[in-house]
Design an enzyme around this catalytic site. Sequence first.
Site, mmCIF file in Angstrom:
data_model
loop_
_atom_site.group_PDB
_atom_site.id
_atom_site.type_symbol
_atom_site.label_atom_id
_atom_site.label_comp_id
_atom_site.label_asym_id
_atom_site.label_seq_id
_atom_site.Cartn_x
_atom_site.Cartn_y
_atom_site.Cartn_z
ATOM 1 N NE ARG A 1 0.288 -2.256 -3.567
ATOM 2 C CZ ARG A 1 0.520 -1.353 -2.628
ATOM 3 N NH1 ARG A 1 1.706 -0.762 -2.539
ATOM 4 N NH2 ARG A 1 -0.409 -1.029 -1.769
ATOM 5 C CG ASP B 1 2.778 2.898 -2.295
ATOM 6 O OD1 ASP B 1 2.059 2.271 -1.503
ATOM 7 O OD2 ASP B 1 3.234 4.050 -2.063
ATOM 8 C CG HIS C 1 -9.299 -5.295 5.091
ATOM 9 N ND1 HIS C 1 -9.378 -4.167 5.897
ATOM 10 C CD2 HIS C 1 -8.572 -6.202 5.784
ATOM 11 C CE1 HIS C 1 -8.720 -4.396 7.023
ATOM 12 N NE2 HIS C 1 -8.220 -5.618 6.987
ATOM 13 C CG ASP D 1 -14.580 -0.063 -0.389
ATOM 14 O OD1 ASP D 1 -13.886 0.578 0.423
ATOM 15 O OD2 ASP D 1 -15.213 0.468 -1.308
ATOM 16 C CD GLU E 1 -1.996 1.717 -1.369
ATOM 17 O OE1 GLU E 1 -2.357 1.666 -0.189
ATOM 18 O OE2 GLU E 1 -0.851 2.079 -1.713
#
Length: 589
Positions: free
Chosen positions: A257, A259, A322, A320, A294
Amino acid sequence: MTDYLFGPVIEDDGVLFRLWAPHCKSVTLEIDGAPAKDMDRQADGLFRLKVTGARPGTRYRFLLPDGLIVPDPASRHQPEDVFGPSEVVDLSTQKTRDAIWRGRPWADMVIYELHVGTFTDEGTFRAAIDRLDHLGNLGITAIQLMPIADFPGRWNWGYDGVMPYAPDSRYGRPDELALLVQAAHQRGISVFLDVVYNHFGPSGNFMPAYAPLFSPHHQTPWGDGINFDDAQSEMVRAFLIENALFWIGEFHVDGLRLDAVHAIRDDSEPHFLHELAARVRERFADRHIHLIVENEENDPLLLERGQPSTNTFDAQWNDDVHHALHVATTGETFGYYADYRDAGAALAKALAEGFVYQGDVMPYRGERRGRPSAHLPPSALVSFLHNHDQIGNRAQGDRVMAALPEQALAFAVSLMLLSPQIPMLFMGEEWCSKKPFPYFCDFDEELNAAVRDGRRNELSKLPGFDGEHVLDPTSAETFRSAILDWEQAGSKHGSTWIERYRQLIALRRERVVPLLARMRQGGRYAAENGVIRVEWPLEDGRHYILVANPTSHAVSAAFEVDPIEIIYALGERRTDARGPWSLVFGVTG
Protein backbone atom coordinates in the site's frame (compact mmCIF):
# COMPACT_ATOMS: atom_id res chain seq x y z
CA MET A 1 20.48 -10.62 -2.65
CA THR A 2 22.78 -9.91 -5.60
CA ASP A 3 19.74 -8.63 -7.54
CA TYR A 4 19.86 -5.36 -5.58
CA LEU A 5 22.24 -2.45 -6.10
CA PHE A 6 22.11 -1.41 -2.46
CA GLY A 7 23.05 -3.06 0.80
CA PRO A 8 25.48 -5.85 1.66
CA VAL A 9 25.90 -8.99 -0.45
CA ILE A 10 26.70 -12.20 1.43
CA GLU A 11 29.21 -14.35 -0.46
CA ASP A 12 30.80 -17.70 0.34
CA ASP A 13 33.95 -16.26 1.91
CA GLY A 14 32.75 -12.88 3.15
CA VAL A 15 30.50 -9.90 2.52
CA LEU A 16 30.57 -7.26 -0.22
CA PHE A 17 29.68 -3.88 1.29
CA ARG A 18 28.32 -1.06 -0.89
CA LEU A 19 27.34 2.58 -0.49
CA TRP A 20 26.18 5.02 -3.16
CA ALA A 21 27.79 8.30 -2.11
CA PRO A 22 28.43 10.45 -5.20
CA HIS A 23 29.00 13.58 -3.07
CA CYS A 24 32.07 11.94 -1.49
CA LYS A 25 35.56 11.40 -2.86
CA SER A 26 36.29 8.73 -0.28
CA VAL A 27 34.41 6.49 2.17
CA THR A 28 35.83 4.31 4.92
CA LEU A 29 34.16 1.12 6.12
CA GLU A 30 34.18 0.50 9.87
CA ILE A 31 33.47 -3.05 11.06
CA ASP A 32 33.19 -3.87 14.73
CA GLY A 33 36.32 -5.66 15.89
CA ALA A 34 38.37 -4.96 12.74
CA PRO A 35 40.54 -2.11 11.40
CA ALA A 36 38.77 0.49 9.24
CA LYS A 37 39.29 0.11 5.50
CA ASP A 38 38.97 2.51 2.57
CA MET A 39 36.36 1.53 0.01
CA ASP A 40 36.85 1.52 -3.76
CA ARG A 41 35.03 4.29 -5.62
CA GLN A 42 33.42 3.63 -9.01
CA ALA A 43 32.65 6.26 -11.62
CA ASP A 44 28.96 6.42 -10.69
CA GLY A 45 29.75 7.20 -7.06
CA LEU A 46 29.10 3.66 -5.81
CA PHE A 47 31.67 2.57 -3.21
CA ARG A 48 32.44 -1.15 -2.81
CA LEU A 49 34.60 -3.28 -0.56
CA LYS A 50 34.73 -7.06 -0.12
CA VAL A 51 35.60 -8.12 3.44
CA THR A 52 36.72 -11.72 3.74
CA GLY A 53 35.50 -13.32 6.95
CA ALA A 54 32.55 -10.98 7.45
CA ARG A 55 29.33 -12.86 7.94
CA PRO A 56 25.70 -12.52 9.09
CA GLY A 57 25.76 -10.76 12.43
CA THR A 58 28.64 -8.48 11.44
CA ARG A 59 27.96 -4.86 12.40
CA TYR A 60 29.30 -2.02 10.26
CA ARG A 61 29.16 1.70 9.54
CA PHE A 62 30.57 4.14 7.00
CA LEU A 63 32.91 7.06 7.78
CA LEU A 64 32.56 10.06 5.45
CA PRO A 65 35.40 12.53 4.67
CA ASP A 66 33.94 15.19 6.99
CA GLY A 67 34.01 12.77 9.93
CA LEU A 68 30.31 11.91 9.90
CA ILE A 69 29.67 8.23 10.71
CA VAL A 70 26.52 6.85 9.08
CA PRO A 71 24.66 3.54 8.91
CA ASP A 72 23.87 1.80 5.64
CA PRO A 73 20.78 3.44 4.09
CA ALA A 74 19.91 -0.02 2.73
CA SER A 75 20.59 -1.71 6.07
CA ARG A 76 18.59 -4.88 6.63
CA HIS A 77 18.69 -4.51 10.42
CA GLN A 78 19.43 -1.70 12.90
CA PRO A 79 19.75 -3.39 16.31
CA GLU A 80 20.62 -0.09 18.06
CA ASP A 81 18.07 2.10 16.21
CA VAL A 82 18.71 4.30 13.20
CA PHE A 83 21.74 6.08 14.68
CA GLY A 84 23.61 2.86 15.49
CA PRO A 85 25.57 0.42 13.33
CA SER A 86 23.95 -1.73 10.65
CA GLU A 87 23.96 -5.51 10.85
CA VAL A 88 24.43 -8.04 8.05
CA VAL A 89 21.40 -10.34 7.85
CA ASP A 90 20.85 -13.52 5.82
CA LEU A 91 17.22 -13.88 4.73
CA SER A 92 17.69 -16.68 2.20
CA THR A 93 16.59 -19.57 4.42
CA GLN A 94 13.41 -17.78 5.49
CA LYS A 95 12.41 -17.06 1.91
CA THR A 96 12.69 -20.66 0.72
CA ARG A 97 10.42 -21.92 3.52
CA ASP A 98 7.53 -19.94 2.03
CA ALA A 99 8.11 -20.76 -1.64
CA ILE A 100 4.85 -22.68 -2.25
CA TRP A 101 2.49 -19.80 -1.46
CA ARG A 102 1.28 -17.90 -4.53
CA GLY A 103 -1.22 -15.53 -2.91
CA ARG A 104 -4.93 -14.93 -3.33
CA PRO A 105 -6.93 -13.16 -6.08
CA TRP A 106 -7.82 -9.55 -5.41
CA ALA A 107 -11.55 -10.26 -5.33
CA ASP A 108 -11.02 -12.47 -2.25
CA MET A 109 -9.66 -9.64 -0.16
CA VAL A 110 -11.08 -8.64 3.20
CA ILE A 111 -8.26 -6.48 4.55
CA TYR A 112 -7.35 -5.87 8.19
CA GLU A 113 -5.12 -2.86 8.85
CA LEU A 114 -2.95 -3.12 11.95
CA HIS A 115 -0.08 -1.38 13.69
CA VAL A 116 2.44 -3.93 14.91
CA GLY A 117 3.46 -1.91 17.96
CA THR A 118 -0.07 -1.59 19.36
CA PHE A 119 -1.75 -4.71 17.95
CA THR A 120 -0.62 -6.67 21.02
CA ASP A 121 0.71 -5.85 24.47
CA GLU A 122 4.17 -6.99 23.38
CA GLY A 123 4.07 -5.03 20.13
CA THR A 124 6.18 -7.52 18.16
CA PHE A 125 6.04 -9.58 14.99
CA ARG A 126 6.08 -12.78 17.07
CA ALA A 127 3.22 -11.67 19.28
CA ALA A 128 1.13 -10.81 16.21
CA ILE A 129 1.39 -14.45 15.10
CA ASP A 130 -0.59 -15.50 18.15
CA ARG A 131 -3.55 -13.42 16.95
CA LEU A 132 -3.70 -14.78 13.40
CA ASP A 133 -6.10 -17.59 14.29
CA HIS A 134 -8.59 -14.98 15.49
CA LEU A 135 -8.31 -13.20 12.13
CA GLY A 136 -8.56 -16.44 10.18
CA ASN A 137 -11.71 -17.44 12.06
CA LEU A 138 -13.16 -14.01 11.40
CA GLY A 139 -12.71 -14.50 7.67
CA ILE A 140 -9.91 -11.97 7.13
CA THR A 141 -7.95 -12.79 3.97
CA ALA A 142 -5.25 -10.09 4.18
CA ILE A 143 -3.49 -8.13 6.88
CA GLN A 144 -2.03 -4.74 6.02
CA LEU A 145 0.85 -3.70 8.27
CA MET A 146 1.28 0.01 8.85
CA PRO A 147 4.84 1.04 7.88
CA ILE A 148 7.57 -0.94 9.61
CA ALA A 149 10.64 0.68 8.01
CA ASP A 150 13.03 1.62 10.81
CA PHE A 151 12.16 4.93 12.45
CA PRO A 152 13.91 6.86 15.25
CA GLY A 153 12.70 6.51 18.81
CA ARG A 154 10.60 4.08 20.79
CA TRP A 155 7.23 4.42 19.06
CA ASN A 156 5.89 5.83 15.82
CA TRP A 157 3.00 5.36 13.42
CA GLY A 158 5.66 4.39 10.90
CA TYR A 159 5.40 7.27 8.46
CA ASP A 160 8.65 8.78 9.78
CA GLY A 161 10.80 5.89 8.59
CA VAL A 162 14.35 6.57 7.39
CA MET A 163 15.69 3.03 6.78
CA PRO A 164 13.34 1.64 4.14
CA TYR A 165 14.99 -1.81 3.95
CA ALA A 166 15.14 -2.50 7.70
CA PRO A 167 12.11 -3.68 9.72
CA ASP A 168 12.08 -1.64 12.91
CA SER A 169 14.05 -3.48 15.57
CA ARG A 170 11.45 -2.75 18.27
CA TYR A 171 9.12 -5.11 16.48
CA GLY A 172 11.74 -7.86 16.22
CA ARG A 173 14.45 -9.13 13.94
CA PRO A 174 13.93 -9.50 10.17
CA ASP A 175 13.58 -13.27 10.45
CA GLU A 176 10.70 -12.74 12.88
CA LEU A 177 8.89 -10.61 10.28
CA ALA A 178 9.44 -13.46 7.84
CA LEU A 179 7.93 -15.87 10.37
CA LEU A 180 4.86 -13.62 10.70
CA VAL A 181 4.39 -13.62 6.91
CA GLN A 182 4.79 -17.41 6.76
CA ALA A 183 2.37 -17.93 9.63
CA ALA A 184 -0.21 -15.75 7.89
CA HIS A 185 0.20 -17.68 4.64
CA GLN A 186 -0.24 -20.97 6.47
CA ARG A 187 -3.68 -19.70 7.49
CA GLY A 188 -4.55 -18.50 3.99
CA ILE A 189 -3.99 -14.85 4.89
CA SER A 190 -2.12 -12.53 2.53
CA VAL A 191 0.20 -9.84 3.90
CA PHE A 192 0.39 -6.29 2.55
CA LEU A 193 2.94 -3.74 3.70
CA ASP A 194 2.40 0.02 3.87
CA VAL A 195 5.39 1.79 2.31
CA VAL A 196 6.29 5.48 2.17
CA TYR A 197 7.97 6.72 -1.01
CA ASN A 198 6.87 10.37 -0.84
CA HIS A 199 9.18 11.55 1.97
CA PHE A 200 11.63 10.45 4.65
CA GLY A 201 11.24 11.10 8.36
CA PRO A 202 12.69 14.28 9.92
CA SER A 203 15.33 12.54 12.05
CA GLY A 204 17.94 9.90 11.26
CA ASN A 205 18.09 10.24 7.48
CA PHE A 206 21.77 10.73 6.56
CA MET A 207 21.51 10.17 2.82
CA PRO A 208 21.40 13.88 1.83
CA ALA A 209 24.91 14.23 3.31
CA TYR A 210 26.40 12.04 0.58
CA ALA A 211 23.80 11.56 -2.20
CA PRO A 212 21.20 13.68 -4.07
CA LEU A 213 18.17 12.09 -2.41
CA PHE A 214 16.16 15.32 -2.58
CA SER A 215 15.75 17.99 -5.25
CA PRO A 216 14.27 21.52 -5.14
CA HIS A 217 12.74 20.74 -8.55
CA HIS A 218 9.55 19.76 -6.70
CA GLN A 219 8.19 20.89 -3.36
CA THR A 220 6.08 18.75 -1.03
CA PRO A 221 4.50 19.29 2.42
CA TRP A 222 7.80 17.98 3.84
CA GLY A 223 10.10 20.31 1.85
CA ASP A 224 12.19 19.43 -1.20
CA GLY A 225 10.76 16.46 -3.03
CA ILE A 226 12.49 13.14 -3.47
CA ASN A 227 14.69 13.27 -6.56
CA PHE A 228 12.70 11.27 -9.08
CA ASP A 229 13.50 13.36 -12.15
CA ASP A 230 16.51 15.63 -11.51
CA ALA A 231 20.26 15.00 -11.91
CA GLN A 232 21.36 11.51 -10.82
CA SER A 233 17.75 10.52 -10.18
CA GLU A 234 18.30 7.08 -11.76
CA MET A 235 19.92 5.73 -8.61
CA VAL A 236 17.35 7.33 -6.32
CA ARG A 237 14.56 5.71 -8.32
CA ALA A 238 16.39 2.39 -8.22
CA PHE A 239 16.85 2.69 -4.45
CA LEU A 240 13.08 2.90 -3.89
CA ILE A 241 11.87 0.60 -6.67
CA GLU A 242 14.27 -2.08 -5.51
CA ASN A 243 12.90 -1.55 -2.02
CA ALA A 244 9.46 -2.57 -3.28
CA LEU A 245 10.99 -5.63 -4.95
CA PHE A 246 12.93 -6.38 -1.76
CA TRP A 247 9.88 -6.59 0.50
CA ILE A 248 7.97 -8.77 -1.94
CA GLY A 249 10.93 -10.94 -2.91
CA GLU A 250 12.81 -11.40 0.36
CA PHE A 251 9.89 -11.45 2.80
CA HIS A 252 7.29 -12.83 0.38
CA VAL A 253 4.70 -10.18 1.20
CA ASP A 254 1.76 -10.18 -1.18
CA GLY A 255 1.63 -6.52 -2.03
CA LEU A 256 2.14 -2.94 -1.00
CA ARG A 257 0.00 0.00 0.00
CA LEU A 258 1.74 3.20 -1.18
CA ASP A 259 1.23 6.17 1.11
CA ALA A 260 0.10 9.55 -0.30
CA VAL A 261 1.09 9.00 -3.93
CA HIS A 262 -0.27 12.45 -4.81
CA ALA A 263 2.89 13.80 -3.11
CA ILE A 264 5.20 11.77 -5.38
CA ARG A 265 6.18 14.40 -7.95
CA ASP A 266 7.83 13.22 -11.15
CA ASP A 267 7.84 14.92 -14.57
CA SER A 268 9.81 12.19 -16.31
CA GLU A 269 8.59 9.23 -18.38
CA PRO A 270 7.75 6.72 -17.23
CA HIS A 271 6.47 8.17 -13.98
CA PHE A 272 8.07 6.57 -10.94
CA LEU A 273 4.77 4.96 -9.92
CA HIS A 274 4.20 3.36 -13.32
CA GLU A 275 7.78 2.12 -13.43
CA LEU A 276 7.47 0.64 -9.96
CA ALA A 277 4.24 -1.17 -10.83
CA ALA A 278 5.68 -2.51 -14.08
CA ARG A 279 8.84 -3.78 -12.37
CA VAL A 280 6.82 -5.50 -9.66
CA ARG A 281 4.46 -7.14 -12.17
CA GLU A 282 7.38 -8.32 -14.31
CA ARG A 283 9.42 -9.74 -11.43
CA PHE A 284 6.55 -11.57 -9.73
CA ALA A 285 4.36 -12.59 -12.65
CA ASP A 286 3.80 -16.03 -11.12
CA ARG A 287 2.23 -14.69 -7.92
CA HIS A 288 -0.90 -12.77 -6.92
CA ILE A 289 0.74 -9.44 -6.06
CA HIS A 290 -1.51 -6.48 -5.29
CA LEU A 291 -0.65 -2.78 -5.28
CA ILE A 292 -2.84 -0.26 -3.45
CA VAL A 293 -2.54 3.53 -3.36
CA GLU A 294 -3.65 6.36 -1.17
CA ASN A 295 -4.32 9.27 -3.52
CA GLU A 296 -5.82 12.48 -2.18
CA GLU A 297 -6.29 13.73 -5.74
CA ASN A 298 -8.77 10.93 -6.58
CA ASP A 299 -7.10 10.48 -9.96
CA PRO A 300 -8.20 7.19 -11.57
CA LEU A 301 -5.31 7.12 -14.07
CA LEU A 302 -3.31 4.87 -11.75
CA LEU A 303 -6.22 2.42 -11.66
CA GLU A 304 -7.07 2.11 -15.35
CA ARG A 305 -8.00 -1.36 -16.57
CA GLY A 306 -7.37 -2.74 -20.03
CA GLN A 307 -4.29 -3.57 -22.06
CA PRO A 308 -1.56 -3.05 -21.24
CA SER A 309 -2.24 -2.93 -17.52
CA THR A 310 1.13 -3.93 -16.12
CA ASN A 311 1.94 -0.42 -14.91
CA THR A 312 -1.25 0.28 -12.97
CA PHE A 313 -2.50 -0.43 -9.48
CA ASP A 314 -5.19 -2.75 -8.17
CA ALA A 315 -7.08 -0.29 -6.00
CA GLN A 316 -7.22 2.98 -4.10
CA TRP A 317 -8.49 3.75 -0.63
CA ASN A 318 -11.90 5.38 -1.06
CA ASP A 319 -12.18 8.15 1.52
CA ASP A 320 -15.45 9.29 -0.05
CA VAL A 321 -17.41 6.24 1.12
CA HIS A 322 -16.03 6.76 4.60
CA HIS A 323 -16.79 10.47 4.70
CA ALA A 324 -20.36 10.10 3.41
CA LEU A 325 -21.11 7.21 5.76
CA HIS A 326 -19.54 9.10 8.66
CA VAL A 327 -21.76 12.13 8.08
CA ALA A 328 -24.86 9.96 7.60
CA THR A 329 -24.36 8.04 10.83
CA THR A 330 -22.81 10.65 13.14
CA GLY A 331 -24.26 13.91 11.82
CA GLU A 332 -20.81 15.50 12.10
CA THR A 333 -20.21 18.17 9.44
CA PHE A 334 -17.05 19.82 10.73
CA GLY A 335 -14.13 20.46 8.36
CA TYR A 336 -14.09 18.35 5.21
CA TYR A 337 -17.17 16.46 6.38
CA ALA A 338 -19.21 19.56 5.48
CA ASP A 339 -18.62 18.74 1.81
CA TYR A 340 -20.61 15.51 2.32
CA ARG A 341 -23.55 17.18 4.04
CA ASP A 342 -25.96 15.63 1.53
CA ALA A 343 -24.85 12.31 2.92
CA GLY A 344 -27.36 10.01 1.22
CA ALA A 345 -26.61 11.23 -2.29
CA ALA A 346 -22.87 11.31 -1.61
CA LEU A 347 -22.94 7.77 -0.24
CA ALA A 348 -24.90 6.46 -3.21
CA LYS A 349 -22.52 8.12 -5.67
CA ALA A 350 -19.40 6.88 -3.84
CA LEU A 351 -20.74 3.32 -3.82
CA ALA A 352 -21.85 3.41 -7.45
CA GLU A 353 -19.10 5.42 -9.15
CA GLY A 354 -16.19 5.51 -6.70
CA PHE A 355 -15.46 9.20 -6.24
CA VAL A 356 -17.94 11.84 -5.11
CA TYR A 357 -15.83 14.70 -6.49
CA GLN A 358 -14.97 13.99 -10.12
CA GLY A 359 -13.62 17.35 -11.22
CA ASP A 360 -16.03 19.41 -9.12
CA VAL A 361 -14.86 22.12 -6.77
CA MET A 362 -14.55 20.75 -3.25
CA PRO A 363 -15.27 23.70 -0.93
CA TYR A 364 -13.00 22.50 1.85
CA ARG A 365 -10.04 22.40 -0.53
CA GLY A 366 -11.12 25.46 -2.48
CA GLU A 367 -10.26 23.78 -5.76
CA ARG A 368 -11.34 21.05 -8.12
CA ARG A 369 -10.80 17.49 -7.03
CA GLY A 370 -10.89 14.15 -8.81
CA ARG A 371 -11.74 12.85 -12.25
CA PRO A 372 -14.54 10.61 -13.55
CA SER A 373 -14.31 7.13 -12.07
CA ALA A 374 -17.59 5.39 -12.99
CA HIS A 375 -15.82 3.34 -15.67
CA LEU A 376 -13.77 1.54 -13.01
CA PRO A 377 -15.03 -1.71 -11.48
CA PRO A 378 -16.05 -1.40 -7.81
CA SER A 379 -13.14 -3.64 -6.81
CA ALA A 380 -10.77 -0.82 -7.81
CA LEU A 381 -11.77 0.93 -4.56
CA VAL A 382 -11.16 -0.04 -0.92
CA SER A 383 -13.86 1.07 1.52
CA PHE A 384 -13.76 1.23 5.31
CA LEU A 385 -15.41 2.54 8.45
CA HIS A 386 -12.09 3.24 10.15
CA ASN A 387 -8.46 3.57 9.19
CA HIS A 388 -5.45 4.96 11.04
CA ASP A 389 -5.90 8.45 9.56
CA GLN A 390 -9.61 8.84 10.18
CA ILE A 391 -9.15 7.83 13.81
CA GLY A 392 -5.75 9.34 14.52
CA ASN A 393 -6.37 12.71 12.93
CA ARG A 394 -8.74 13.60 15.73
CA ALA A 395 -7.71 15.35 18.92
CA GLN A 396 -8.33 12.30 21.11
CA GLY A 397 -7.85 9.62 18.48
CA ASP A 398 -11.37 8.42 19.17
CA ARG A 399 -13.22 5.81 17.15
CA VAL A 400 -16.36 7.75 16.39
CA MET A 401 -18.12 4.92 14.57
CA ALA A 402 -17.62 2.58 17.53
CA ALA A 403 -19.74 4.91 19.66
CA LEU A 404 -22.74 4.80 17.30
CA PRO A 405 -26.07 3.32 18.40
CA GLU A 406 -26.12 -0.38 17.60
CA GLN A 407 -28.66 -0.07 14.80
CA ALA A 408 -26.65 2.60 12.96
CA LEU A 409 -23.36 0.73 13.37
CA ALA A 410 -24.92 -2.53 12.18
CA PHE A 411 -26.11 -0.65 9.09
CA ALA A 412 -22.65 0.77 8.41
CA VAL A 413 -20.89 -2.57 8.91
CA SER A 414 -23.34 -4.41 6.64
CA LEU A 415 -23.02 -1.76 3.95
CA MET A 416 -19.22 -1.87 4.03
CA LEU A 417 -18.89 -5.66 4.02
CA LEU A 418 -21.52 -6.44 1.39
CA SER A 419 -20.89 -3.67 -1.13
CA PRO A 420 -18.72 -4.76 -4.07
CA GLN A 421 -15.85 -2.47 -3.12
CA ILE A 422 -13.05 -4.26 -1.29
CA PRO A 423 -13.64 -3.92 2.48
CA MET A 424 -10.98 -3.02 5.04
CA LEU A 425 -11.24 -3.21 8.82
CA PHE A 426 -9.05 -1.40 11.32
CA MET A 427 -7.71 -3.53 14.15
CA GLY A 428 -10.21 -4.08 16.93
CA GLU A 429 -13.26 -2.75 15.15
CA GLU A 430 -14.69 -6.28 14.90
CA TRP A 431 -15.40 -6.27 18.65
CA CYS A 432 -16.39 -2.58 18.58
CA SER A 433 -13.24 -1.57 20.44
CA LYS A 434 -13.41 1.84 22.05
CA LYS A 435 -9.63 2.10 22.37
CA PRO A 436 -8.31 5.28 20.74
CA PHE A 437 -5.61 5.35 18.11
CA PRO A 438 -4.04 8.80 18.52
CA TYR A 439 -1.02 9.94 16.55
CA PHE A 440 2.22 9.14 18.39
CA CYS A 441 5.97 9.55 17.77
CA ASP A 442 9.21 9.77 19.75
CA PHE A 443 12.01 12.11 18.66
CA ASP A 444 14.53 14.27 20.50
CA GLU A 445 13.08 16.96 22.72
CA GLU A 446 13.47 19.79 20.20
CA LEU A 447 11.67 17.87 17.47
CA ASN A 448 9.08 16.59 19.94
CA ALA A 449 8.24 20.18 20.84
CA ALA A 450 7.83 21.05 17.16
CA VAL A 451 5.51 18.07 16.65
CA ARG A 452 3.39 19.08 19.64
CA ASP A 453 3.03 22.61 18.29
CA GLY A 454 2.28 21.29 14.83
CA ARG A 455 -0.56 19.10 16.02
CA ARG A 456 -2.04 21.98 17.96
CA ASN A 457 -1.72 24.65 15.30
CA GLU A 458 -1.69 23.06 11.87
CA LEU A 459 -4.38 20.43 12.39
CA SER A 460 -6.90 22.55 14.23
CA LYS A 461 -9.11 22.64 11.15
CA LEU A 462 -9.56 18.87 11.08
CA PRO A 463 -12.64 17.13 12.54
CA GLY A 464 -12.51 16.53 16.28
CA PHE A 465 -9.68 18.94 17.00
CA ASP A 466 -9.70 21.53 19.73
CA GLY A 467 -6.42 23.36 20.09
CA GLU A 468 -6.59 23.24 23.89
CA HIS A 469 -7.29 19.53 24.17
CA VAL A 470 -4.90 17.80 21.79
CA LEU A 471 -3.11 14.77 23.20
CA ASP A 472 0.67 15.02 23.46
CA PRO A 473 1.73 12.77 20.56
CA THR A 474 5.21 12.28 22.03
CA SER A 475 4.23 10.95 25.45
CA ALA A 476 4.39 7.33 26.53
CA GLU A 477 0.83 7.59 27.82
CA THR A 478 -0.47 8.52 24.38
CA PHE A 479 1.30 5.54 22.83
CA ARG A 480 0.12 3.12 25.50
CA SER A 481 -3.47 4.32 25.18
CA ALA A 482 -3.53 2.86 21.66
CA ILE A 483 -2.65 -0.72 22.63
CA LEU A 484 -5.59 -2.95 21.75
CA ASP A 485 -7.96 -4.21 24.44
CA TRP A 486 -8.03 -7.89 23.49
CA GLU A 487 -9.77 -8.75 26.74
CA GLN A 488 -12.86 -6.96 25.40
CA ALA A 489 -12.93 -9.29 22.41
CA GLY A 490 -14.03 -12.05 24.76
CA SER A 491 -16.75 -10.04 26.47
CA LYS A 492 -20.41 -10.67 25.70
CA HIS A 493 -20.66 -7.43 23.74
CA GLY A 494 -17.40 -8.03 21.91
CA SER A 495 -18.27 -11.64 21.05
CA THR A 496 -21.63 -10.55 19.64
CA TRP A 497 -20.01 -8.07 17.29
CA ILE A 498 -17.28 -10.51 16.25
CA GLU A 499 -19.93 -13.05 15.32
CA ARG A 500 -21.82 -10.42 13.33
CA TYR A 501 -18.67 -9.55 11.38
CA ARG A 502 -17.88 -13.23 10.87
CA GLN A 503 -21.30 -13.99 9.43
CA LEU A 504 -21.27 -10.99 7.11
CA ILE A 505 -17.76 -11.80 5.86
CA ALA A 506 -18.84 -15.40 5.22
CA LEU A 507 -21.88 -14.14 3.32
CA ARG A 508 -19.64 -11.85 1.28
CA ARG A 509 -17.32 -14.74 0.43
CA GLU A 510 -20.23 -16.98 -0.60
CA ARG A 511 -22.53 -14.57 -2.42
CA VAL A 512 -20.76 -11.29 -3.31
CA VAL A 513 -17.23 -12.35 -4.30
CA PRO A 514 -18.49 -14.57 -7.18
CA LEU A 515 -20.21 -11.49 -8.65
CA LEU A 516 -17.12 -9.27 -8.69
CA ALA A 517 -15.60 -10.87 -11.78
CA ARG A 518 -18.79 -9.92 -13.66
CA MET A 519 -18.62 -6.25 -12.62
CA ARG A 520 -16.52 -4.47 -15.24
CA GLN A 521 -17.61 -0.95 -14.38
CA GLY A 522 -19.38 1.14 -11.80
CA GLY A 523 -23.13 1.38 -11.47
CA ARG A 524 -25.89 3.92 -11.42
CA TYR A 525 -27.54 5.44 -8.40
CA ALA A 526 -30.50 7.47 -7.25
CA ALA A 527 -31.34 9.25 -4.01
CA GLU A 528 -34.83 10.44 -3.15
CA ASN A 529 -36.56 11.32 0.10
CA GLY A 530 -33.67 9.89 2.10
CA VAL A 531 -33.68 6.49 0.38
CA ILE A 532 -30.82 5.48 -1.92
CA ARG A 533 -30.68 2.85 -4.63
CA VAL A 534 -27.51 1.59 -6.29
CA GLU A 535 -27.37 -0.86 -9.18
CA TRP A 536 -24.12 -2.48 -10.30
CA PRO A 537 -24.44 -4.15 -13.72
CA LEU A 538 -23.24 -7.73 -14.23
CA GLU A 539 -21.96 -9.00 -17.56
CA ASP A 540 -24.75 -11.56 -17.77
CA GLY A 541 -27.43 -8.85 -17.81
CA ARG A 542 -28.35 -9.02 -14.14
CA HIS A 543 -27.71 -6.33 -11.54
CA TYR A 544 -26.46 -6.39 -7.98
CA ILE A 545 -28.60 -3.86 -6.13
CA LEU A 546 -28.76 -2.00 -2.86
CA VAL A 547 -31.76 -0.13 -1.50
CA ALA A 548 -31.10 1.59 1.81
CA ASN A 549 -32.32 4.21 4.24
CA PRO A 550 -29.15 5.75 5.75
CA THR A 551 -31.07 7.84 8.27
CA SER A 552 -32.34 7.48 11.83
CA HIS A 553 -36.00 7.85 10.88
CA ALA A 554 -38.48 5.98 8.73
CA VAL A 555 -39.08 7.38 5.25
CA SER A 556 -41.65 6.68 2.57
CA ALA A 557 -40.41 4.20 0.01
CA ALA A 558 -39.38 5.92 -3.18
CA PHE A 559 -37.95 2.83 -4.83
CA GLU A 560 -39.32 -0.63 -5.36
CA VAL A 561 -37.05 -3.53 -4.53
CA ASP A 562 -37.35 -6.08 -7.27
CA PRO A 563 -34.56 -8.59 -6.73
CA ILE A 564 -35.00 -12.10 -7.98
CA GLU A 565 -33.00 -13.06 -4.96
CA ILE A 566 -32.44 -11.21 -1.69
CA ILE A 567 -28.94 -11.76 -0.36
CA TYR A 568 -29.24 -9.76 2.86
CA ALA A 569 -31.79 -7.53 4.54
CA LEU A 570 -31.52 -5.40 7.65
CA GLY A 571 -34.14 -3.34 9.46
CA GLU A 572 -37.81 -2.72 8.80
CA ARG A 573 -39.12 -2.51 5.25
CA ARG A 574 -42.71 -2.20 4.14
CA THR A 575 -44.26 -1.62 0.77
CA ASP A 576 -44.81 2.03 1.66
CA ALA A 577 -41.85 2.83 3.93
CA ARG A 578 -38.28 2.04 4.88
CA GLY A 579 -37.38 1.81 8.53
CA PRO A 580 -34.39 3.66 10.01
CA TRP A 581 -31.01 2.20 9.09
CA SER A 582 -32.57 -0.42 6.85
CA LEU A 583 -31.07 -1.94 3.72
CA VAL A 584 -31.52 -4.73 1.22
CA PHE A 585 -28.86 -6.29 -1.00
CA GLY A 586 -30.03 -8.52 -3.81
CA VAL A 587 -29.69 -9.62 -7.42
CA THR A 588 -32.18 -8.65 -10.10
CA GLY A 589 -32.59 -9.55 -13.75
